[in-house]
Design a protein around this motif. Structure first.
Motif, PDB file in Angstrom:
ATOM      1  N   THR A 155       0.950  -1.178  -0.024  1.00 62.21           N
ATOM      2  CA  THR A 155      -0.060   0.058  -0.027  1.00 62.21           C
ATOM      3  C   THR A 155       0.760   1.363   0.071  1.00 62.21           C
ATOM      4  N   SER A 156       2.212   1.146  -0.178  1.00 62.42           N
ATOM      5  CA  SER A 156       2.981   2.246  -0.134  1.00 62.42           C
ATOM      6  C   SER A 156       3.137   2.737  -1.654  1.00 62.42           C
ATOM      7  N   ASP A 157       3.947   3.942  -1.668  1.00 63.27           N
ATOM      8  CA  ASP A 157       3.896   4.705  -3.008  1.00 63.27           C
ATOM      9  C   ASP A 157       5.072   4.261  -3.858  1.00 63.27           C
ATOM     10  N   HIS A 158       5.783   3.131  -3.283  1.00 61.35           N
ATOM     11  CA  HIS A 158       6.935   2.669  -4.111  1.00 61.35           C
ATOM     12  C   HIS A 158       6.811   1.202  -3.969  1.00 61.35           C
ATOM     13  N   ALA A 159       7.643   0.434  -4.683  1.00 71.41           N
ATOM     14  CA  ALA A 159       7.934  -0.917  -4.884  1.00 71.41           C
ATOM     15  C   ALA A 159       8.740  -1.172  -3.413  1.00 71.41           C
TER      16      ALA A 159
ATOM     17  N   ALA B 136       5.756  -5.020  -6.230  1.00 72.37           N
ATOM     18  CA  ALA B 136       5.420  -3.540  -6.669  1.00 72.37           C
ATOM     19  C   ALA B 136       4.607  -2.767  -6.060  1.00 72.37           C
ATOM     20  N   LYS B 137       4.217  -1.644  -6.399  1.00 77.91           N
ATOM     21  CA  LYS B 137       3.499  -0.678  -5.649  1.00 77.91           C
ATOM     22  C   LYS B 137       2.129  -0.940  -6.154  1.00 77.91           C
ATOM     23  N   GLY B 138       1.247  -1.129  -5.176  1.00 78.79           N
ATOM     24  CA  GLY B 138      -0.424  -1.392  -5.469  1.00 78.79           C
ATOM     25  C   GLY B 138      -0.402  -3.044  -5.509  1.00 78.79           C
ATOM     26  N   ALA B 139       0.604  -3.761  -5.648  1.00 75.79           N
ATOM     27  CA  ALA B 139       0.706  -5.056  -6.137  1.00 75.79           C
ATOM     28  C   ALA B 139       0.146  -6.077  -4.924  1.00 75.79           C
ATOM     29  N   SER B 140      -0.432  -7.117  -4.985  1.00 76.73           N
ATOM     30  CA  SER B 140      -0.853  -8.111  -4.043  1.00 76.73           C
ATOM     31  C   SER B 140      -0.167  -9.365  -4.374  1.00 76.73           C
ATOM     32  N   TYR B 141      -0.136 -10.339  -3.402  1.00 81.73           N
ATOM     33  CA  TYR B 141       0.445 -11.531  -3.344  1.00 81.73           C
ATOM     34  C   TYR B 141      -0.252 -12.631  -2.465  1.00 81.73           C
ATOM     35  N   ASP B 142      -0.670 -13.725  -2.978  1.00 77.11           N
ATOM     36  CA  ASP B 142      -1.543 -14.494  -2.241  1.00 77.11           C
ATOM     37  C   ASP B 142      -0.819 -15.903  -2.090  1.00 77.11           C
TER      38      ASP B 142
ATOM     39  N   ASN C 270       1.743 -10.782  -6.896  1.00 74.94           N
ATOM     40  CA  ASN C 270       2.835  -9.955  -7.249  1.00 74.94           C
ATOM     41  C   ASN C 270       3.272 -10.178  -8.647  1.00 74.94           C
ATOM     42  N   THR C 271       3.412  -9.165  -9.339  1.00 75.59           N
ATOM     43  CA  THR C 271       3.743  -8.919 -10.816  1.00 75.59           C
ATOM     44  C   THR C 271       5.393  -9.042 -11.114  1.00 75.59           C
TER      45      THR C 271
END
Length: 439
Positions: A244-248, A307-313, A385-386
């Motif tokens: 949720t940060s503004d950077h990776a 990455a910024k805004g990315a999620s990982y399950d 996560n991309t």
């Protein structure tokens, strides 16, 4: 990677008054514990506020040092009291000396009186037949007087001996009491030294953490799973990490643990064998499709770059031991990150899921666990996560969660979390691993 560790210990009464606390034993030195939990499963807003600040820990160290200094003084005083008892001018020793002298004098007086009585009695037997009545009366009176003196001397000796015995017992009792006090003082000193060492260690750890890795909201975690588990049957939970940060975030690690909670009224302390309460967890992810057993070598799921805004399950498979009794349990997770520029942080939320554990059916066998080659269901599009390690989304994740099933020693944080989840009031302090924590 800056590793977070949980110390469940009472640093000092000045900070908190725990009902239950667990010490960081050497057996836990290489074990990665999980994060602490609140009694209310989904409410962690106050977790950080419950952790002592550096200033509070400094005050705790000062209080512990004062207590230790006082204990040292008590030991010195007890030792001085013992040494004083060996000196002749000690009141009890002086009284004993006087009593012994009096007893010796009384014994000598009795001996003299007995000898005088014997002579008087002998004089009576040696009176000549020509002795007058006056001479006979004088000899008899001498015997009577000598006997009276001898009786008085005997009574005086008895009394003097009793006083000497009492004086001796007083000295002996004083010695026993002095050594007892010394023993207690030494125990207090040892405990105070331990408390001081623990307080100093907690302060050292807090000072190391301060200004380095901070708890922040760069990572958001969600954990979900069934509310009822059956012993012997696997149950799958879902863990999602979102940047949720503004950077990776360059390096992200996820941790999880699960434990069967103590029964109501059951006491848990540092003497309790808790390893049997651990619930084994396996994990899988979009990059590692197989259910991966835990090993001692790896402690976390190495998510890699997020990455910024990315999620990982991540999927977590919990299997309560088939012979486990009915009860309650809890699963919980947290995460850490470190960037190439040296910045780092830890998730500020510790999601948990509490659940009911049902005992296995007595008449049947538990459902076997799925094959280790069972693939994890694909996550929702756009939530993974991309960019993984090395820049490839297909690079396998080379890690595991905290060792909760393969190790026969109990991770300290897990025990602490169990205690806190029960409302035990255990104090928790964020601890970062020292030497040996790899990047």
């Amino acid at each position: 990677m800056k590793i977070r560790r949980i110390l469940a210990t009472a640093v000092a009464a000045a900070v908190t008054t725990p009902v239950v606390f667990l010490s960081a034993a050497p057996a836990f030195a290489d074990t990665k514990p999980a994060a602490p939990q609140s009694q209310k499963p989904s409410s962690h807003e106050d977790d950080e506020d419950d952790m002592p600040s550096v200033e509070e820990l400094k005050a705790a160290v000062a209080a512990a040092r004062k207590a230790y200094d006082e204990a040292v003084a008590e030991v010195a005083g007890a030792q001085a009291a013992i040494e004083a008892l060996d000196k002749a001018d000690h009141p009890l020793k002086a009284a004993l000396s006087t009593a012994r002298q009096t007893a010796e004098a009384a014994a000598a007086a009795k001996t003299a009186a007995d000898e005088a009585l014997a002579k008087a009695e002998e004089a009576v037997t040696k009176l000549p037949e020509t002795a007058t009545d006056e001479e006979k009366k004088a000899a008899a009176d001498a015997v009577t007087a000598a006997k009276k003196t001898a009786d008085e001397a005997a009574a005086a000796k008895t009394a003097a001996d009793a006083k000497a015995k009492e004086a001796q017992k007083a000295v002996e009792d004083a010695n026993v009491a002095a050594f007892h006090v010394l023993g207690l003082a030494q125990k207090v000193e040892k405990a105070a030294k331990r408390d001081l060492d623990e307080a100093k260690e907690a302060l050292e750890i807090a000072e190391e953490i301060e200004g380095e890795c901070k708890v922040d909201d760069a990572l958001k975690l969600t954990l979900s799973g069934p509310k009822t588990l059956t012993a012997g049957k696997p149950a799958v939970f879902s863990l999602r990490l979102t940047n949720t940060s503004d950077h990776a975030l360059d390096v992200v690690d996820a941790f999880a643990n699960a434990v069967r909670l103590p029964d109501p009224g059951e006491e848990i302390d540092d003497e309790t064998a808790l390893q049997g309460r651990l619930i084994p967890i396996e994990w899988s992810s979009p990059d590692v499709l197989e259910w991966t057993p835990f090993t001692d070598k790896y402690e976390s799921v190495d998510v890699g770059r997020l990455a910024k805004g990315a999620s990982y399950d991540v999927k977590l498979r919990l299997t309560v031991a088939a012979d486990a009794p009915a009860g309650r349990g809890v699963a919980f997770a947290y995460a850490e990150y470190e960037n190439n520029d040296g910045s780092c942080g830890m998730s500020d939320d510790y999601p948990d899921v509490d659940f009911v554990i049902k005992a296995a059916d007595k008449g049947g066998k538990p459902t076997p666990a799925p094959s280790e080659t069972t693939a994890t269901p694909a996550p929702t599009t756009g939530t993974t996560n991309t960019t993984q390690q090395g820049g490839s989304s297909n690079t396998p994740v080379t890690g595991t969660l905290a060792a909760t099933g393969a190790n026969d020693t109990l991770p300290l944080g897990l025990a602490a979390a169990g205690a806190v989840a029960l409302g035990a009031g255990a104090m928790v302090v964020a601890r970062r691993r020292k030497a040996g924590a790899g990047a």
